[in-house]
Design a protein around this motif. Structure first.
Motif, PDB file in Angstrom:
ATOM      1  N   ALA A  32     118.704 121.495  20.711  1.00 30.69           N
ATOM      2  CA  ALA A  32     118.847 120.586  19.579  1.00 30.69           C
ATOM      3  C   ALA A  32     117.685 120.673  18.606  1.00 30.69           C
ATOM      4  O   ALA A  32     117.809 120.316  17.445  1.00 30.69           O
ATOM      5  CB  ALA A  32     118.981 119.142  20.078  1.00 30.69           C
ATOM      6  N   ASP A  33     116.516 121.175  19.059  1.00 30.60           N
ATOM      7  CA  ASP A  33     115.357 121.225  18.170  1.00 30.60           C
ATOM      8  C   ASP A  33     115.198 122.588  17.512  1.00 30.60           C
ATOM      9  O   ASP A  33     114.214 122.844  16.833  1.00 30.60           O
ATOM     10  CB  ASP A  33     114.076 120.893  18.943  1.00 30.60           C
ATOM     11  CG  ASP A  33     113.766 121.914  20.027  1.00 30.60           C
ATOM     12  OD1 ASP A  33     112.620 121.958  20.469  1.00 30.60           O
ATOM     13  OD2 ASP A  33     114.687 122.658  20.417  1.00 30.60           O
ATOM     14  N   GLU A  34     116.144 123.510  17.680  1.00 34.32           N
ATOM     15  CA  GLU A  34     115.976 124.860  17.167  1.00 34.32           C
ATOM     16  C   GLU A  34     115.887 124.899  15.643  1.00 34.32           C
ATOM     17  O   GLU A  34     115.268 125.780  15.086  1.00 34.32           O
ATOM     18  CB  GLU A  34     117.130 125.747  17.634  1.00 34.32           C
ATOM     19  CG  GLU A  34     117.102 126.074  19.109  1.00 34.32           C
ATOM     20  CD  GLU A  34     115.922 126.932  19.499  1.00 34.32           C
ATOM     21  OE1 GLU A  34     115.549 126.906  20.687  1.00 34.32           O
ATOM     22  OE2 GLU A  34     115.366 127.615  18.636  1.00 34.32           O
ATOM     23  N   ALA A  35     116.519 123.949  14.963  1.00 40.83           N
ATOM     24  CA  ALA A  35     116.513 123.981  13.508  1.00 40.83           C
ATOM     25  C   ALA A  35     115.345 123.206  12.914  1.00 40.83           C
ATOM     26  O   ALA A  35     115.211 123.115  11.708  1.00 40.83           O
ATOM     27  CB  ALA A  35     117.823 123.413  12.963  1.00 40.83           C
ATOM     28  N   PRO A  64     126.657 128.359  15.781  1.00 42.12           N
ATOM     29  CA  PRO A  64     127.665 129.188  15.120  1.00 42.12           C
ATOM     30  C   PRO A  64     127.682 129.053  13.604  1.00 42.12           C
ATOM     31  O   PRO A  64     128.364 129.826  12.928  1.00 42.12           O
ATOM     32  CB  PRO A  64     128.982 128.704  15.739  1.00 42.12           C
ATOM     33  CG  PRO A  64     128.704 127.334  16.222  1.00 42.12           C
ATOM     34  CD  PRO A  64     127.263 127.337  16.650  1.00 42.12           C
ATOM     35  N   THR A  65     126.955 128.094  13.054  1.00 42.39           N
ATOM     36  CA  THR A  65     126.863 127.968  11.598  1.00 42.39           C
ATOM     37  C   THR A  65     125.614 128.632  11.049  1.00 42.39           C
ATOM     38  O   THR A  65     125.407 128.673   9.842  1.00 42.39           O
ATOM     39  CB  THR A  65     126.865 126.489  11.160  1.00 42.39           C
ATOM     40  OG1 THR A  65     125.655 125.858  11.586  1.00 42.39           O
ATOM     41  CG2 THR A  65     128.056 125.742  11.730  1.00 42.39           C
ATOM     42  N   ASP A  66     124.760 129.165  11.935  1.00 37.72           N
ATOM     43  CA  ASP A  66     123.522 129.783  11.465  1.00 37.72           C
ATOM     44  C   ASP A  66     123.016 130.824  12.463  1.00 37.72           C
ATOM     45  O   ASP A  66     122.432 130.472  13.493  1.00 37.72           O
ATOM     46  CB  ASP A  66     122.448 128.725  11.223  1.00 37.72           C
ATOM     47  CG  ASP A  66     121.174 129.307  10.616  1.00 37.72           C
ATOM     48  OD1 ASP A  66     121.175 130.499  10.262  1.00 37.72           O
ATOM     49  OD2 ASP A  66     120.182 128.570  10.487  1.00 37.72           O
ATOM     50  N   VAL A  67     123.230 132.097  12.149  1.00 34.56           N
ATOM     51  CA  VAL A  67     122.773 133.160  13.046  1.00 34.56           C
ATOM     52  C   VAL A  67     121.251 133.233  13.118  1.00 34.56           C
ATOM     53  O   VAL A  67     120.698 133.835  14.036  1.00 34.56           O
ATOM     54  CB  VAL A  67     123.323 134.539  12.615  1.00 34.56           C
ATOM     55  CG1 VAL A  67     124.831 134.550  12.611  1.00 34.56           C
ATOM     56  CG2 VAL A  67     122.778 134.956  11.253  1.00 34.56           C
ATOM     57  N   TYR A  68     120.571 132.616  12.148  1.00 36.59           N
ATOM     58  CA  TYR A  68     119.108 132.662  12.109  1.00 36.59           C
ATOM     59  C   TYR A  68     118.454 131.395  12.668  1.00 36.59           C
ATOM     60  O   TYR A  68     117.291 131.114  12.393  1.00 36.59           O
ATOM     61  CB  TYR A  68     118.643 132.892  10.669  1.00 36.59           C
ATOM     62  CG  TYR A  68     119.274 134.102  10.031  1.00 36.59           C
ATOM     63  CD1 TYR A  68     118.922 135.390  10.416  1.00 36.59           C
ATOM     64  CD2 TYR A  68     120.256 133.958   9.044  1.00 36.59           C
ATOM     65  CE1 TYR A  68     119.517 136.507   9.842  1.00 36.59           C
ATOM     66  CE2 TYR A  68     120.863 135.073   8.456  1.00 36.59           C
ATOM     67  CZ  TYR A  68     120.482 136.340   8.861  1.00 36.59           C
ATOM     68  OH  TYR A  68     121.076 137.447   8.299  1.00 36.59           O
ATOM     69  N   ALA A  69     119.193 130.647  13.472  1.00 37.40           N
ATOM     70  CA  ALA A  69     118.696 129.369  13.992  1.00 37.40           C
ATOM     71  C   ALA A  69     117.432 129.518  14.836  1.00 37.40           C
ATOM     72  O   ALA A  69     116.656 128.576  14.969  1.00 37.40           O
ATOM     73  CB  ALA A  69     119.790 128.679  14.811  1.00 37.40           C
ATOM     74  N   ALA A  70     117.222 130.690  15.427  1.00 40.70           N
ATOM     75  CA  ALA A  70     116.038 130.912  16.272  1.00 40.70           C
ATOM     76  C   ALA A  70     114.820 131.358  15.470  1.00 40.70           C
ATOM     77  O   ALA A  70     113.743 131.555  16.039  1.00 40.70           O
ATOM     78  CB  ALA A  70     116.352 131.950  17.341  1.00 40.70           C
ATOM     79  N   ASP A  71     114.978 131.493  14.157  1.00 47.60           N
ATOM     80  CA  ASP A  71     113.921 132.090  13.332  1.00 47.60           C
ATOM     81  C   ASP A  71     113.107 131.082  12.533  1.00 47.60           C
ATOM     82  O   ASP A  71     112.515 131.429  11.503  1.00 47.60           O
ATOM     83  CB  ASP A  71     114.542 133.103  12.361  1.00 47.60           C
ATOM     84  CG  ASP A  71     115.246 134.242  13.074  1.00 47.60           C
ATOM     85  OD1 ASP A  71     115.103 134.350  14.299  1.00 47.60           O
ATOM     86  OD2 ASP A  71     115.941 135.021  12.402  1.00 47.60           O
ATOM     87  N   ARG A  72     113.065 129.843  12.991  1.00 50.52           N
ATOM     88  CA  ARG A  72     112.332 128.807  12.263  1.00 50.52           C
ATOM     89  C   ARG A  72     110.818 129.062  12.306  1.00 50.52           C
ATOM     90  O   ARG A  72     110.317 129.741  13.199  1.00 50.52           O
ATOM     91  CB  ARG A  72     112.661 127.434  12.839  1.00 50.52           C
ATOM     92  CG  ARG A  72     114.128 127.043  12.689  1.00 50.52           C
ATOM     93  CD  ARG A  72     114.505 126.817  11.214  1.00 50.52           C
ATOM     94  NE  ARG A  72     115.926 126.500  11.074  1.00 50.52           N
ATOM     95  CZ  ARG A  72     116.820 127.322  10.551  1.00 50.52           C
ATOM     96  NH1 ARG A  72     116.452 128.503  10.112  1.00 50.52           N
ATOM     97  NH2 ARG A  72     118.083 126.961  10.448  1.00 50.52           N
ATOM     98  N   PRO A  73     110.077 128.511  11.338  1.00 46.45           N
ATOM     99  CA  PRO A  73     108.636 128.760  11.258  1.00 46.45           C
ATOM    100  C   PRO A  73     107.896 128.460  12.558  1.00 46.45           C
ATOM    101  O   PRO A  73     108.063 127.388  13.144  1.00 46.45           O
ATOM    102  CB  PRO A  73     108.174 127.812  10.149  1.00 46.45           C
ATOM    103  CG  PRO A  73     109.386 127.615   9.305  1.00 46.45           C
ATOM    104  CD  PRO A  73     110.542 127.625  10.260  1.00 46.45           C
ATOM    105  N   GLY A  74     107.096 129.397  13.000  1.00 48.66           N
ATOM    106  CA  GLY A  74     106.252 129.195  14.169  1.00 48.66           C
ATOM    107  C   GLY A  74     106.964 129.210  15.505  1.00 48.66           C
ATOM    108  O   GLY A  74     106.317 129.062  16.543  1.00 48.66           O
TER     109      GLY A  74
END
Length: 395
Positions: A32-35, A64-74
């Motif tokens: 839940a905190d990935e974004a 499924p709405t964001d393939v880049y969900a794991a790419d948040r800052p830091g």
């Protein structure tokens, strides 16, 4: 009659309780905190929506709405969190890799590699950086923890390098050999060669579920669709522009569209990857070349190599919103975004330099002299769980 009504009411209540319990116990809730970490980031999907049947062996899709969900800052993986922050620049004409300290904007080391290094590519497990020595027919491994180069590996015509989303295979874009070569992701031993009828396979990106990827063919102006598991080209089309020269490929955060930079059409093509539809052209600038997604998944930075500019595409508005001009011009090519999302790094292909650009204002922060012909530089480390290759496509 009353008894039947009571039974129905009890059944409805029981169903509601079971539904609530299922929602509370969903494994997707662990992410839940990935974004978090970037103000205004794309809102993550609800747990009950998070059901994507991915390529066998692929890590589960976070959102499924964001393939880049794991790419948040830091959001650095434990595998890379202790690596020093560096920018690795392959100089195609100097046969070296310049290593830049992003804190000082200075080159701190120059590593000799093989002939014509094209890209510096993070491995699927993110523990190795592979330098693609195209004319040298080798890969040079660099340990990102120490910055030291290891023993070269013989790989023919490695213009570019990708990895299947399950980490099983490396995919060599053998441009001159006219092949997609699937190799063991660790040993680089050849597993299968898929011949192609187009010329100049060079860049790619994968679908949301990882089951297919789209490849650009630079010299014949074509696109390929490849089945990842079968390791087979399943569709091919010619771009509707005379003299098209497609370059970088990137998928939209929601996975519904693919964008393909075209340096001769001076813009990027937009198409539906699932249907492999006829693409439409969005003009961006002369020599459109590299595509890089912001850390909040809301914008994409587009390098226009032929005019020294960077166009900004807003995914949520589905349009271009800004254009940044490099002072005195330049030739912005390939690169990546810093781990905190604040700096866009691009090689200056024809100017023997690297540009550091503030992603909030478009201001040039530094212009750093490097070797001759800098190309696919890698900013490292970056957030994400695994690498799909190129200069850093992380998911």
């Amino acid at each position: 009659m009353h008894r039947n009504r009571n039974l129905i009411q009890r059944a409805l209540i029981a169903g509601a309780v079971l539904t609530a319990l299922a929602g509370c116990g969903s494994a997707a809730g662990d992410h839940a905190d990935e974004a978090l970490g970037t103000k205004g980031a794309v809102k993550p999907a609800q747990p009950q929506q998070n059901m994507v049947k991915g390529l066998p062996g692929m890590p589960p899709v976070l959102d499924p709405t964001d393939v880049y969900a794991a790419d948040r800052p830091g959001k650095l993986s434990p595998a890379v969190k202790d690596f020093p922050s560096r920018v690795y620049v392959p100089n195609t004409n100097s046969n070296t890799v310049s290593v830049i300290d992003p804190a000082t904007y200075e080159v701190i080391e120059t590593i000799p590699v093989g002939a014509q290094p094209q890209h510096v590519v993070p491995s699927w497990d993110m523990k190795t950086l592979w330098v693609n020595n195209d004319k040298g027919n080798t890969l040079t491994p660099i340990d990102p923890k120490t910055g030291k180069a290891g023993k070269t590996v013989d790989v023919h015509d490695p213009y570019n390098l990708y990895f299947t989303p399950n980490g099983k295979y490396a995919i060599v874009m053998a441009s001159l050999d006219r092949e997609l070569v699937f190799r063991d992701a660790h040993t680089m031993k050849r597993v299968k060669s898929e011949p192609v009828s187009c010329y100049g396979v060079n860049h790619a990106d994968f679908s949301l579920d990882g089951r297919y990827f789209i490849v650009s063919c630079e010299f014949s102006g074509e696109l390929l669709k490849v089945d990842t598991e079968k390791m087979k080209v399943v569709a091919q089309q010619k771009l509707p522009y005379d003299g098209a020269m497609p370059q970088d490929v990137k998928i939209s955060p929601d996975g519904k569209r693919f964008y393909v930079a075209d340096m001769m059409a001076d813009g990027m093509w937009v198409l539906d990857g699932d249907t492999f539809s006829k693409p439409t052209l969005l003009p961006t600038g002369k020599g459109c070349h590299g595509l890089y997604v912001s850390r909040d998944s809301r914008e994409m930075y587009i390098s226009n190599r032929g005019e020294g500019t960077i166009s900004i595409f807003d995914f949520t508005r589905n349009r271009l919103t800004k254009k940044w001009h490099l002072p005195g011009g330049g030739s912005p090519d390939m690169g990546g975004v810093s781990a905190d999302g604040k700096v866009l790094w691009l090689s200056g292909r024809y100017n023997s330099e690297v540009y550091a650009i503030d992603t909030r204002t478009g201001t040039q922060l530094a212009r750093i002299p490097v070797g001759s012909g800098p190309h696919g530089l890698a900013v490292y480390p970056q957030p994400g769980r695994y690498s799909l290759g190129h200069t850093g496509i992380f998911r």
